[in-house]
Motif scaffolding. Structure first.
Motif, PDB file in Angstrom:
ATOM      1  N   LYS A   1       0.833  -1.192   0.000  1.00  0.00           N
ATOM      2  CA  LYS A   1       0.000   0.000   0.000  1.00  0.00           C
ATOM      3  C   LYS A   1       0.877   1.256   0.000  1.00  0.00           C
ATOM      4  O   LYS A   1       0.586   2.247  -0.678  1.00  0.00           O
ATOM      5  CB  LYS A   1      -0.895  -0.007   1.246  1.00  0.00           C
ATOM      6  CG  LYS A   1      -2.011   1.003   1.181  1.00  0.00           C
ATOM      7  CD  LYS A   1      -3.346   0.390   1.535  1.00  0.00           C
ATOM      8  CE  LYS A   1      -4.319   1.462   1.961  1.00  0.00           C
ATOM      9  NZ  LYS A   1      -4.415   1.524   3.432  1.00  0.00           N
ATOM     10  N   ASP A   2       1.968   1.165   0.731  1.00  0.00           N
ATOM     11  CA  ASP A   2       2.925   2.276   0.750  1.00  0.00           C
ATOM     12  C   ASP A   2       3.441   2.535  -0.648  1.00  0.00           C
ATOM     13  O   ASP A   2       3.585   3.667  -1.083  1.00  0.00           O
ATOM     14  CB  ASP A   2       4.107   1.943   1.670  1.00  0.00           C
ATOM     15  CG  ASP A   2       3.665   1.837   3.120  1.00  0.00           C
ATOM     16  OD1 ASP A   2       2.587   2.363   3.437  1.00  0.00           O
ATOM     17  OD2 ASP A   2       4.408   1.230   3.910  1.00  0.00           O
TER      18      ASP A   2
ATOM     19  N   ILE B   1      -7.091   4.682  -4.148  1.00  0.00           N
ATOM     20  CA  ILE B   1      -5.909   3.873  -3.873  1.00  0.00           C
ATOM     21  C   ILE B   1      -6.274   2.694  -2.994  1.00  0.00           C
ATOM     22  O   ILE B   1      -5.833   1.560  -3.230  1.00  0.00           O
ATOM     23  CB  ILE B   1      -4.810   4.731  -3.198  1.00  0.00           C
ATOM     24  CG1 ILE B   1      -4.390   5.832  -4.172  1.00  0.00           C
ATOM     25  CG2 ILE B   1      -3.656   3.863  -2.734  1.00  0.00           C
ATOM     26  CD1 ILE B   1      -2.964   6.235  -4.134  1.00  0.00           C
ATOM     27  N   GLU B   2      -7.120   2.989  -2.027  1.00  0.00           N
ATOM     28  CA  GLU B   2      -7.630   1.938  -1.147  1.00  0.00           C
ATOM     29  C   GLU B   2      -8.270   0.821  -1.980  1.00  0.00           C
ATOM     30  O   GLU B   2      -8.017  -0.366  -1.775  1.00  0.00           O
ATOM     31  CB  GLU B   2      -8.678   2.563  -0.205  1.00  0.00           C
ATOM     32  CG  GLU B   2      -9.177   1.653   0.885  1.00  0.00           C
ATOM     33  CD  GLU B   2      -8.114   1.409   1.940  1.00  0.00           C
ATOM     34  OE1 GLU B   2      -8.045   0.266   2.409  1.00  0.00           O
ATOM     35  OE2 GLU B   2      -7.355   2.343   2.264  1.00  0.00           O
TER      36      GLU B   2
ATOM     37  N   HIS C   1      -5.915  -1.178  -4.101  1.00  0.00           N
ATOM     38  CA  HIS C   1      -5.245  -2.122  -3.204  1.00  0.00           C
ATOM     39  C   HIS C   1      -6.100  -3.369  -2.985  1.00  0.00           C
ATOM     40  O   HIS C   1      -5.621  -4.488  -2.925  1.00  0.00           O
ATOM     41  CB  HIS C   1      -4.958  -1.435  -1.866  1.00  0.00           C
ATOM     42  CG  HIS C   1      -4.199  -2.295  -0.908  1.00  0.00           C
ATOM     43  ND1 HIS C   1      -4.638  -2.575   0.358  1.00  0.00           N
ATOM     44  CD2 HIS C   1      -3.028  -2.948  -1.051  1.00  0.00           C
ATOM     45  CE1 HIS C   1      -3.763  -3.372   0.955  1.00  0.00           C
ATOM     46  NE2 HIS C   1      -2.782  -3.614   0.127  1.00  0.00           N
ATOM     47  N   LYS C   2      -7.395  -3.154  -2.916  1.00  0.00           N
ATOM     48  CA  LYS C   2      -8.323  -4.247  -2.632  1.00  0.00           C
ATOM     49  C   LYS C   2      -8.544  -5.159  -3.845  1.00  0.00           C
ATOM     50  O   LYS C   2      -8.452  -6.380  -3.734  1.00  0.00           O
ATOM     51  CB  LYS C   2      -9.673  -3.665  -2.163  1.00  0.00           C
ATOM     52  CG  LYS C   2     -10.313  -4.471  -1.057  1.00  0.00           C
ATOM     53  CD  LYS C   2     -11.473  -3.772  -0.321  1.00  0.00           C
ATOM     54  CE  LYS C   2     -12.108  -2.627  -1.053  1.00  0.00           C
ATOM     55  NZ  LYS C   2     -13.261  -2.047  -0.336  1.00  0.00           N
TER      56      LYS C   2
ATOM     57  N   LEU D   1       1.984   1.870  -3.478  1.00  0.00           N
ATOM     58  CA  LEU D   1       0.935   2.508  -4.271  1.00  0.00           C
ATOM     59  C   LEU D   1       0.857   3.998  -3.978  1.00  0.00           C
ATOM     60  O   LEU D   1       0.772   4.822  -4.900  1.00  0.00           O
ATOM     61  CB  LEU D   1      -0.423   1.864  -3.960  1.00  0.00           C
ATOM     62  CG  LEU D   1      -0.785   0.601  -4.721  1.00  0.00           C
ATOM     63  CD1 LEU D   1      -2.083   0.015  -4.205  1.00  0.00           C
ATOM     64  CD2 LEU D   1      -0.878   0.882  -6.210  1.00  0.00           C
ATOM     65  N   ASN D   2       0.922   4.307  -2.689  1.00  0.00           N
ATOM     66  CA  ASN D   2       0.828   5.705  -2.304  1.00  0.00           C
ATOM     67  C   ASN D   2       1.987   6.518  -2.835  1.00  0.00           C
ATOM     68  O   ASN D   2       1.823   7.637  -3.300  1.00  0.00           O
ATOM     69  CB  ASN D   2       0.790   5.822  -0.773  1.00  0.00           C
ATOM     70  CG  ASN D   2      -0.644   5.963  -0.287  1.00  0.00           C
ATOM     71  OD1 ASN D   2      -1.402   6.751  -0.836  1.00  0.00           O
ATOM     72  ND2 ASN D   2      -0.995   5.188   0.717  1.00  0.00           N
TER      73      ASN D   2
END
Length: 214
Positions: free
Chosen positions: A2-3, A18-19, A22-23, A5-6
């Motif tokens: 996730k980091d 982004i959340e 991620h899912k 991606l951010n």
DNA sequence: ACATTAATTGTGT
DNA sequence: ACACAATTAATGT
């Protein structure tokens, strides 16, 4: 994850999106040289490049290849985007140029997100625009530049993409990418070497200085 | 260490 | 573009 991606998309995509990426995104790690998509094969999603680089090329009826452009980190393949909206067959071939990490967005999300997330439609639009411009550049290059200039551009791109002044590539392979013949490439490379721009050794080329203007 | 072979690169026509 | 020479790397003995 996730980091990552951010870090890469945090500036352009909103946190909620982004959340969701991620899912539902499918994370893939691809070794250099692996084929990602073949011409005519079905497009099953839009790949977002996290790290690494992907080489995108076209092929003519006789099987001659031509390098179009590279996809780098933070970029999306526009071919696959158009594949989601219209036809679902790929018109290009894509091969991992380096070890690459990417995340695949399932095809059904693409259109939905376009409505739900402003930042997504912006992103898609920008990607499309960027890819289009790269294509124009590629066309200019082919149409208006001689092979020696194209070769210099090729070497520069290659060096940038791989982050190295050492290019591990046979003359034959270069000729293939540029849709030229090995002999021509060998001669041009030799000329560049004599001009002090590069240094030739078997299976690799060392770049000394390609930034000369004629 | 040496010989053989295959692949890559160099060059003349 | 083609043919061939020269060089280098890989492999077997």
């Amino acid at each position: 994850m996730k980091d990552e991606l951010n870090k890469i998309f945090g500036d352009s995509l909103e946190p909620r999106l982004i959340e969701e990426i991620h899912k539902v995104g499918i994370y893939k790690r691809i070794a250099a040289g692996t084929k990602i998509i073949e011409i005519g094969s079905l497009v099953r999603g839009v790949p977002l490049v996290l790290t690494g680089a992907i080489k995108v090329m076209r092929e003519d009826n006789d099987g001659n290849e031509l390098l179009l452009y590279y996809l780098e980190d933070g970029q999306a393949c526009s071919m696959s985007i158009s594949g989601c909206f219209k036809t679902s067959k790929s018109a290009v071939r894509a091969i991992a140029e380096r070890d690459t990490e990417l995340i695949i967005i399932p095809i059904d999300k693409i259109v939905n997100w376009n409505i739900t997330y402003k930042s997504w439609s912006d992103f898609i639009f920008n990607s499309y625009d960027a890819r289009f411009n790269e294509l124009l550049q590629a066309i200019d290059n082919i149409a208006f530049n001689n092979m020696d200039q194209r070769l210099v551009e090729y070497l520069k791109d290659k060096a940038r993409i791989n982050n190295s002044l050492f290019i591990e590539q046979t003359h034959k392979a270069i000729a293939y990418d540029l849709n030229s013949s090995r002999v021509v490439i060998s001669r041009l490379l030799k000329k560049l070497e004599n001009e002090g721009a590069i240094e030739l050794q078997r299976n690799f080329i060392k770049i000394i200085n390609l930034d000369f203007e004629k």
